[in-house]
Design an enzyme around this catalytic site. Structure first.
Site: not given
Ligand code: A2R
Length: 318
Positions: A232, A261, A279
């Site tokens: 993002r 965007e 995007h």
């Molecule tokens: O932090 P964790 O252990 O919950 O790991 C998640 C990480 N994450 C972060 N890392 C560092 N600082 C943060 N504040 C933080 N918040 C979340 O991002 C996890 O490893 C990753 C997200 O993975 P998923 O929930 O499986 O999302 P996915 O499907 O990989 O998609 C990620 C993003 C979407 O939300 C859209 O914004 C974009 O890719 O297309």
């Protein structure tokens, strides 16, 4: 028996529209001129919303449609949706995870390769006739054997790490909690950036990641460093990014997402050491069809038994 009302926010393909219209009475936000007047007449009949990661579910839709029970979002990111407000109202929110992992990973690799190999300026060199007039294009850099830091190691991050393997990388990652994965975990983002040739951002948007790639992280990545953002626009401090690129404190950036965007700052458009995409991380016919199918599948599942197939984690208990 009358069909439940469905409000469509944003666009949908013909295939999606046909499947939605077969099971719901469809209202399109794009056709509504005066939302308050429309809601006074129709709002109570709306039980479902189909939306997307950009438009979300606006507050006036939640209040104007008091019987809303499900919001199906097209896309994996849902930072535009106030999930706390949805949970409070008992609205189940779904999204479309996994079906876009491969495509976003491909986009990430293409952006990284375009940065290292200067393919965009090489293409201009070939097309413009500069090759014949001025000779060979300048040499570029190899993407092989790099240290690549991945910020966010979820579904998409892991797919990126797997697809990167052909380049023989050393893979580091930073998340809030360490994962059981064969890559090196870094406690801090700055520490990871200091060690990385490339920093790939693939976390969700929202408050916890807002501008976490800041001046300090960009400078740690350094004058030879490459930033790739496919998450993002809010994850990267865009003003700090422009400053770092202009001053040479950061080497290159490959960007698919931006703070406001579809606006892209002219400062980014003017720089040669930047590759810009509008995007399009998941934007192929095949992947968008799969996302559209899952968006509608969630609505049909809800109609059948009140559940959704792929709830966002915040709503999984509802
Ligand atoms: O932090 P964790 O252990 O919950 O790991 C998640 C990480 N994450 C972060 N890392 C560092 N600082 C943060 N504040 C933080 N918040 C979340 O991002 C996890 O490893 C990753 C997200 O993975 P998923 O929930 O499986 O999302 P996915 O499907 O990989 O998609 C990620 C993003 C979407 O939300 C859209 O914004 C974009 O890719 O297309």
């Amino acid at each position: 028996m009358s069909k439940p009302g469905l409000l469509l926010i944003g666009g949908a393909t013909d295939v999606m529209l046909a499947r939605m219209e077969a099971e719901f009475t469809l209202h399109k936000m794009n056709d509504i001129n005066d939302f308050d007047a429309w809601a006074a007449e129709n709002g109570a009949s709306i039980e479902a919303v189909a939306t997307n990661g950009h438009d979300g579910v606006p507050a006036d839709v939640m209040t104007g449609c008091p019987n809303l029970k499900v919001a199906s979002a097209y896309g994996v990111g849902y930072d535009a949706i106030d999930t706390d407000a949805c949970v409070e109202r008992g609205i189940k929110v779904s999204h479309t995870p996994n079906v876009l992992n491969a495509e976003v990973a491909n986009t990430t690799l293409l952006l990284m390769l375009a940065c290292f190999r200067n393919f965009l300026s090489d293409e201009r060199h070939a097309r413009s006739g500069d090759w014949e007039r001025e000779g060979n294009a300048p040499l570029s850099r190899s993407p092989d054997n790099r240290t690549i830091g991945i910020l966010g190691m979820g579904r998409i991050g892991q797919e990126i790490a797997e697809r990167l393997q052909v380049f023989n990388p050393a893979i580091l990652y930073h998340t809030r909690s360490k994962k059981d994965l064969p890559y090196e975990y870094c406690e801090t983002l700055v520490g990871m950036a200091e060690r990385s040739d490339v920093l790939i951002c693939i976390t969700p948007g929202g408050p916890s990641t807002n501008k976490i790639v800041d001046k300090q992280v960009l400078e740690a990545l350094g004058p030879e460093g490459v930033l790739i953002n496919v998450s993002r626009g809010s994850v990267v401090d865009e003003a700090a990014l422009i400053e770092a690129l202009q001053s040479g404190k950061l080497g290159m950036a490959g960007l698919d997402v931006f703070e406001k965007e579809p606006h892209i700052p002219n400062a980014l458009k003017d720089m040669e050491n930047v590759v810009l995409l509008p995007h399009v991380g998941s934007a192929t016919h095949e992947t968008r069809a799969a996302m559209g199918k899952l968006t509608v599948d969630n609505l049909l599942q809800w109609k059948k038994d009140g559940t959704v197939l792929t709830p966002v984690p915040e709503c999984a208990h509802l």
